[in-house]
Write an enzyme that holds these catalytic residues in place. Structure first.
Site, PDB file in Angstrom:
ATOM      1  N   SER A  63      30.702  24.104  24.583  1.00  0.00           N
ATOM      2  CA  SER A  63      31.496  24.041  23.363  1.00  0.00           C
ATOM      3  C   SER A  63      31.926  25.468  23.007  1.00  0.00           C
ATOM      4  O   SER A  63      31.079  26.324  22.754  1.00  0.00           O
ATOM      5  CB  SER A  63      30.632  23.426  22.254  1.00  0.00           C
TER       6      SER A  63
ATOM      7  N   LYS B   8      34.917  22.146  25.810  1.00  0.00           N
ATOM      8  CA  LYS B   8      35.339  21.652  24.491  1.00  0.00           C
ATOM      9  C   LYS B   8      35.802  22.840  23.668  1.00  0.00           C
ATOM     10  O   LYS B   8      35.084  23.841  23.555  1.00  0.00           O
ATOM     11  CB  LYS B   8      34.152  20.943  23.839  1.00  0.00           C
TER      12      LYS B   8
ATOM     13  N   LYS C 267      36.906  24.255  19.986  1.00  0.00           N
ATOM     14  CA  LYS C 267      36.925  24.022  18.545  1.00  0.00           C
ATOM     15  C   LYS C 267      38.336  24.305  18.046  1.00  0.00           C
ATOM     16  O   LYS C 267      38.951  25.298  18.475  1.00  0.00           O
ATOM     17  CB  LYS C 267      35.920  24.952  17.863  1.00  0.00           C
TER      18      LYS C 267
ATOM     19  N   GLU D  30      37.742  15.067  18.990  1.00  0.00           N
ATOM     20  CA  GLU D  30      36.527  14.801  18.219  1.00  0.00           C
ATOM     21  C   GLU D  30      36.748  15.074  16.730  1.00  0.00           C
ATOM     22  O   GLU D  30      37.229  16.135  16.350  1.00  0.00           O
ATOM     23  CB  GLU D  30      35.397  15.690  18.771  1.00  0.00           C
TER      24      GLU D  30
ATOM     25  N   ASP E  56      31.899  12.159  15.482  1.00  0.00           N
ATOM     26  CA  ASP E  56      30.652  12.925  15.360  1.00  0.00           C
ATOM     27  C   ASP E  56      30.148  12.744  13.922  1.00  0.00           C
ATOM     28  O   ASP E  56      29.341  11.839  13.641  1.00  0.00           O
ATOM     29  CB  ASP E  56      30.938  14.395  15.719  1.00  0.00           C
TER      30      ASP E  56
ATOM     31  N   LYS F  14      24.062  12.649  18.019  1.00  0.00           N
ATOM     32  CA  LYS F  14      23.108  13.721  17.739  1.00  0.00           C
ATOM     33  C   LYS F  14      21.936  13.045  17.054  1.00  0.00           C
ATOM     34  O   LYS F  14      22.112  12.411  15.999  1.00  0.00           O
ATOM     35  CB  LYS F  14      23.717  14.764  16.799  1.00  0.00           C
TER      36      LYS F  14
ATOM     37  N   GLY G  89      25.371  18.658  20.370  1.00  0.00           N
ATOM     38  CA  GLY G  89      24.402  19.743  20.213  1.00  0.00           C
ATOM     39  C   GLY G  89      24.587  20.440  18.886  1.00  0.00           C
ATOM     40  O   GLY G  89      25.633  20.309  18.233  1.00  0.00           O
TER      41      GLY G  89
HETATM   42  O1  OSB Z   1      30.516  19.590  15.893  1.00  0.00           O
HETATM   43  O2  OSB Z   1      29.569  19.444  17.773  1.00  0.00           O
HETATM   44  C1  OSB Z   1      29.689  20.028  16.700  1.00  0.00           C
HETATM   45  C2  OSB Z   1      27.496  23.177  16.659  1.00  0.00           C
HETATM   46  C3  OSB Z   1      27.089  23.183  15.360  1.00  0.00           C
HETATM   47  C4  OSB Z   1      27.551  22.201  14.509  1.00  0.00           C
HETATM   48  C5  OSB Z   1      28.421  21.213  14.965  1.00  0.00           C
HETATM   49  C6  OSB Z   1      28.829  21.194  16.287  1.00  0.00           C
HETATM   50  C7  OSB Z   1      28.383  22.221  17.142  1.00  0.00           C
HETATM   51  C8  OSB Z   1      28.802  22.354  18.536  1.00  0.00           C
HETATM   52  C9  OSB Z   1      27.908  23.162  19.466  1.00  0.00           C
HETATM   53  O3  OSB Z   1      29.849  21.947  18.966  1.00  0.00           O
HETATM   54  C10 OSB Z   1      27.290  22.336  20.505  1.00  0.00           C
HETATM   55  C11 OSB Z   1      26.178  23.058  21.228  1.00  0.00           C
HETATM   56  O4  OSB Z   1      25.021  23.019  20.769  1.00  0.00           O
HETATM   57  O5  OSB Z   1      26.446  23.658  22.277  1.00  0.00           O
HETATM   58 MG    MG Z   2      31.407  17.840  16.723  1.00  0.00          MG
END
Ligand code: OSB
Ligand code: MG
Length: 369
Positions: free
Chosen positions: A136, A162, A164, A214, A239, A263, A291
């Site tokens: 990510s 992925k 952001k 997402e 999510d 999660k 995660g």
């Molecule tokens: O939206 O998936 C998410 C990390 C913190 C809070 C929300 C998210 C995330 C990540 C990181 O995308 C995923 C990881 O632990 O590598």
């Molecule tokens: Mg997410």
């Protein structure tokens, strides 16, 4: 069933190898709570992924500390014997705070697995001994930095990326990465940053062959997700919207999304994650394990969960070195050449906590009783 003799709770702060920026904010130091349960000569661990800022969830380190110490711990400590089902029953009357409750449930699962001399993966019904993973990538200051960061992860072996996104940093980022990597399995995560008015941007994104988009809209906005899904080919992945089996079922019923990110923390624990897994496996709904930048403790739990057969897509479970230079648990998780990570096989979570490292990262610690 076992008696819980004592619980230790720590507020831990660990520096990330690089700042992680999402549409919600930026994290350089990652805070979490680490729980240690003592029970009849055994010890087990849980990680609470609430952070220092209520950005992803309304919960924070301090709200979790409060509800755990005042309400959840007493349930465990006063009972003659405890296991996951009895904890869930006892905790039913306490509303909300899924991240806090999930951490305690993780400790109980680790304990139960150790009591049975089994790995957590085994206890949960996991079948895979390695799970496909991706990375990510946080929001970057500009396209050239983004391409450089993606190149490093691709070189490290990650075969699913992925990105952001947020308004103003979305289609351009996707275009840049797609231009460089026409065949890379690529997806985006908006962390609720958009409104239904932004539907045209998502229609434009449809042309880039993303694996999924997402959580474009607010967590409680299933209806607009279903309106968007009707207008684009790319599957929506939910999510923040999925807080338990009920939201999973309702989202799928109204086609608010076609893929779920699970999660264990967000849904209030591993048991609820199992329920969603069972529901979705019977309906061929693709799942993957999300995660929260976990330490080795939470990452071990994620790997165990992701070893279940319904987790068919690569998870946000990267190698330890993507997050921390020093971790509190050993062994560190490393990426295999096929973009997988091995599921721990040892008893319980299958990791050993490095007490010296844990103490070094601890800001506050308390024992109950
Ligand atoms: O939206 O998936 C998410 C990390 C913190 C809070 C929300 C998210 C995330 C990540 C990181 O995308 C995923 C990881 O632990 O590598
Ligand atoms: Mg997410």
């Amino acid at each position: 069933m076992m008696h819980i003799d004592r619980i230790e709770m720590r507020h831990v702060r660990m520096r990330l190898v690089s700042p992680f920026r999402t549409s919600v904010g930026v994290e350089q130091d990652r805070d979490c709570l680490i729980l240690r349960l003592f029970s009849e000569g055994l010890q087990s661990w849980g990680e609470c992924v609430a952070g220092s800022f209520p950005g992803y969830s309304y919960e924070t380190i301090d709200t979790a500390w409060h509800v755990l110490s005042e309400f959840f711990f007493p349930l465990l400590l006063k009972a003659n014997s405890m296991d996951v089902p009895s904890f869930r029953r006892a905790a039913q009357g306490i509303r909300g705070h899924p991240l806090a409750r999930a951490a305690l449930e993780m400790g109980l699962w680790d304990l139960e697995a150790k009591r049975r001399n089994a790995s957590l993966a085994n206890l949960l019904g996991g079948e895979k001994d390695r799970v496909p993973v991706g990375v990510s990538v946080g929001i970057q200051p500009d396209s050239s930095t983004l391409l450089q960061v993606v190149a490093e992860y691709v070189e490290a072996g990650y075969r699913r990326v992925k990105l952001k996104i947020e308004p103003g940093c979305d289609i351009g980022a996707v275009q840049a990465v797609r231009g460089e990597y026409p065949a890379l399995p690529l997806q985006v995560d908006a962390n609720t940053a958009y409104e239904i008015e932004n539907v045209e941007m998502f229609e434009a994104m449809d042309a880039y062959h993303l694996l999924m988009i997402e959580q474009p809209f607010a967590g409680d906005d299933l209806l607009d997700h279903s309106k968007l899904q009707a207008r684009i080919e790319t599957p929506i992945c939910l999510d923040e919207s999925i807080r338990g089996l009920r939201q999973a079922r309702q989202a799928l019923e109204i086609d608010a999304g076609r893929i779920l990110n699970i999660k264990q923390a967000r849904v209030g624990g591993l048991q609820e994650a199992l329920a969603i897994h069972a529901y979705c496996s019977g309906r061929n709904v693709p799942l993957w394990c999300g995660g929260m930048l976990e330490t080795g403790i939470g990452r071990a739990a994620n790997l165990a969960l992701a070893s279940l057969p319904g987790f068919t897509l690569p998870g946000d479970i990267s190698a330890s070195d993507r997050y921390y230079i020093d971790d509190i648990a050993t062994p560190r998780f490393t990426l295999n050449p096929d973009s997988t990570i091995d599921v721990p096989r040892g008893e319980g979570l299958g990791v050993t906590v490095d007490m010296d490292a844990l103490r070094r990262f601890t800001l506050r610690s308390q024992s109950y009783p």
